[in-house]
Write a protein that holds these residues in place. Structure first.
Motif, PDB file in Angstrom:
ATOM      1  N   ASP A  67       2.588  24.533  14.672  1.00  6.43           N
ATOM      2  CA  ASP A  67       1.266  24.745  15.282  1.00  6.43           C
ATOM      3  C   ASP A  67       0.587  23.406  15.590  1.00  6.43           C
ATOM      4  O   ASP A  67      -0.621  23.364  15.824  1.00  6.43           O
ATOM      5  N   HIS A  68       1.377  22.322  15.564  1.00 11.05           N
ATOM      6  CA  HIS A  68       0.914  20.972  15.905  1.00 11.05           C
ATOM      7  C   HIS A  68      -0.039  20.357  14.893  1.00 11.05           C
ATOM      8  O   HIS A  68      -0.730  19.397  15.193  1.00 11.05           O
ATOM      9  N   ASP A  69      -0.070  20.918  13.679  1.00 12.89           N
ATOM     10  CA  ASP A  69      -0.594  20.160  12.556  1.00 12.89           C
ATOM     11  C   ASP A  69       0.501  19.177  12.129  1.00 12.89           C
ATOM     12  O   ASP A  69       1.658  19.337  12.519  1.00 12.89           O
ATOM     13  N   TYR A  70       0.100  18.188  11.327  1.00 13.84           N
ATOM     14  CA  TYR A  70       1.090  17.249  10.807  1.00 13.84           C
ATOM     15  C   TYR A  70       0.912  17.076   9.312  1.00 13.84           C
ATOM     16  O   TYR A  70      -0.203  16.819   8.844  1.00 13.84           O
ATOM     17  N   LEU A  71       2.010  17.175   8.584  1.00 12.36           N
ATOM     18  CA  LEU A  71       2.034  16.760   7.184  1.00 12.36           C
ATOM     19  C   LEU A  71       2.180  15.242   7.202  1.00 12.36           C
ATOM     20  O   LEU A  71       3.089  14.712   7.823  1.00 12.36           O
ATOM     21  N   VAL A  72       1.232  14.531   6.559  1.00 11.13           N
ATOM     22  CA  VAL A  72       1.268  13.070   6.526  1.00 11.13           C
ATOM     23  C   VAL A  72       1.717  12.610   5.145  1.00 11.13           C
ATOM     24  O   VAL A  72       1.208  13.117   4.144  1.00 11.13           O
ATOM     25  N   MET A  73       2.648  11.672   5.100  1.00 12.64           N
ATOM     26  CA  MET A  73       3.080  11.141   3.806  1.00 12.64           C
ATOM     27  C   MET A  73       3.111   9.620   3.829  1.00 12.64           C
ATOM     28  O   MET A  73       3.602   9.007   4.773  1.00 12.64           O
ATOM     29  N   HIS A  74       2.527   9.030   2.764  1.00 10.17           N
ATOM     30  CA  HIS A  74       2.687   7.593   2.531  1.00 10.17           C
ATOM     31  C   HIS A  74       3.353   7.465   1.177  1.00 10.17           C
ATOM     32  O   HIS A  74       3.078   8.258   0.269  1.00 10.17           O
ATOM     33  N   PHE A  75       4.229   6.476   1.022  1.00  7.46           N
ATOM     34  CA  PHE A  75       5.083   6.447  -0.165  1.00  7.46           C
ATOM     35  C   PHE A  75       4.703   5.393  -1.199  1.00  7.46           C
ATOM     36  O   PHE A  75       5.406   5.220  -2.193  1.00  7.46           O
ATOM     37  N   GLY A  76       3.585   4.708  -0.965  1.00  7.45           N
ATOM     38  CA  GLY A  76       3.179   3.693  -1.943  1.00  7.45           C
ATOM     39  C   GLY A  76       4.307   2.710  -2.171  1.00  7.45           C
ATOM     40  O   GLY A  76       4.916   2.231  -1.222  1.00  7.45           O
ATOM     41  N   MET A  77       4.566   2.429  -3.419  1.00  9.20           N
ATOM     42  CA  MET A  77       5.639   1.468  -3.706  1.00  9.20           C
ATOM     43  C   MET A  77       6.906   2.133  -4.172  1.00  9.20           C
ATOM     44  O   MET A  77       7.970   1.532  -4.162  1.00  9.20           O
ATOM     45  N   THR A  78       6.797   3.367  -4.633  1.00  8.53           N
ATOM     46  CA  THR A  78       7.947   3.965  -5.314  1.00  8.53           C
ATOM     47  C   THR A  78       8.275   5.369  -4.815  1.00  8.53           C
ATOM     48  O   THR A  78       8.987   6.108  -5.481  1.00  8.53           O
ATOM     49  N   GLY A  79       7.771   5.747  -3.645  1.00  9.44           N
ATOM     50  CA  GLY A  79       7.959   7.119  -3.187  1.00  9.44           C
ATOM     51  C   GLY A  79       9.250   7.316  -2.406  1.00  9.44           C
ATOM     52  O   GLY A  79       9.798   6.386  -1.843  1.00  9.44           O
TER      53      GLY A  79
END
Length: 264
Positions: A67-79
């Motif tokens: 539906d054109h939403d986005y799951l956003v992920m940032h991984f920090g230092m250890t993700g």
DNA sequence: AATATTGTTCAGCA
DNA sequence: GTGCTGAACAATAT
């Protein structure tokens, strides 16, 4: 240390594992990882949808939903991401698990909790609000743009390369690698770097990122002449045999060869 | 037991 | 407001 090449590999992993499967379960074990969204809304916006694409800007990964939403992920230092059938066998520090209709699960793992996860509907607006500059691999950025962005900066070339609001995607490890390959000392002042060396820095940046992506961002797979393999004090430089030095530069431990990296 | 590590954010300063 | 520096944050290994 997920930087641009690492996150690009997460993107490819996401594409090869998690596309076009209905999301039938969302388990948030640590709601502290969520930014600007409550766990309930987060679940609702994912449930019964499916991922259809994956994009990346700097160190951020965007999983596009149908539906054109986005799951956003940032991984920090250890993700990192983990795709498994049995969610019980996920790494100890898995914070969010997404269950698909094929019985498999995608885990967002973040040991030190310095990453973040959210849902948005507009990547451009997100990037603007986060104050991110263009992606470091953006092919529309040419040498003239690069020179304009960097050559008037104060501080060290290392802090400029790591500054996400100028170009995004380069962190501590890859800034060291780029300067090592280009023969530039991390404490160099951008204003003092001559045109020819700036060009070398630009070309080297593109090449190093490309090579590291191709090698899956795995230090073990890097070419023989890459610093990443020899990050450690007292090692010998794989290019010139000089000694590898460790110093704090702009608040980060920086490894470099004092012999062939020239200070401008 | 103190220290180092990593990226982002934010307070403080010029 | 702008640009830069450095501390703080979390959790772990050494």
């Amino acid at each position: 240390m997920p930087e641009l090449p690492d996150v690009e590999n997460f993107r490819r992993y996401l594409l090869s594992t998690s596309m076009r499967k209905r999301i039938e379960d969302v388990e948030v074990m640590d709601s502290g990882m969520l930014k600007n969204v409550k766990a309930g809304e987060f679940r609702d916006r994912l449930l019964n949808h499916a991922f259809v694409a994956g994009r990346r800007h700097g160190k951020y990964l965007f999983a596009e939903l149908d539906d054109h939403d986005y799951l956003v992920m940032h991984f920090g230092m250890t993700g990192f991401l983990e795709y498994r059938e049995d969610p019980g066998r996920m790494d100890d520090h898995v914070r969010i698990i997404i269950g698909f209709s094929n019985g498999y699960h995608l885990g967002y793992n973040c040991q030190r909790k310095l990453g973040m996860v959210t849902v948005i509907d507009d990547i451009g607006r997100f990037v603007g609000r986060a104050g991110l500059g263009p992606d470091a691999m953006d092919s529309s950025i040419g040498f003239d743009d690069f020179r304009e962005m960097f050559s008037s900066r104060n501080g060290t070339i290392k802090s400029a390369l790591m500054n996400q609001s100028i170009l995004s995607g380069i962190g501590n490890v890859y800034s060291d690698e780029i300067m090592f390959q280009a023969g530039v000392h991390p404490r160099s002042s951008p204003k003092n770097i001559d045109e020819k060396t700036m060009r070398k820095l630009f070309n080297t940046m593109r090449r190093v990122l490309r090579v590291c992506i191709r090698n899956k961002a795995d230090p073990e797979n890097m070419p023989r002449t890459y610093l990443t393999k020899y990050r450690g004090e007292g090692n010998n430089c794989p290019k010139c045999g000089g000694g590898i030095t460790k110093e704090t530069v702009s608040g980060r431990s920086s490894y470099f060869c004092g012999k062939h990296q020239h200070r401008f």
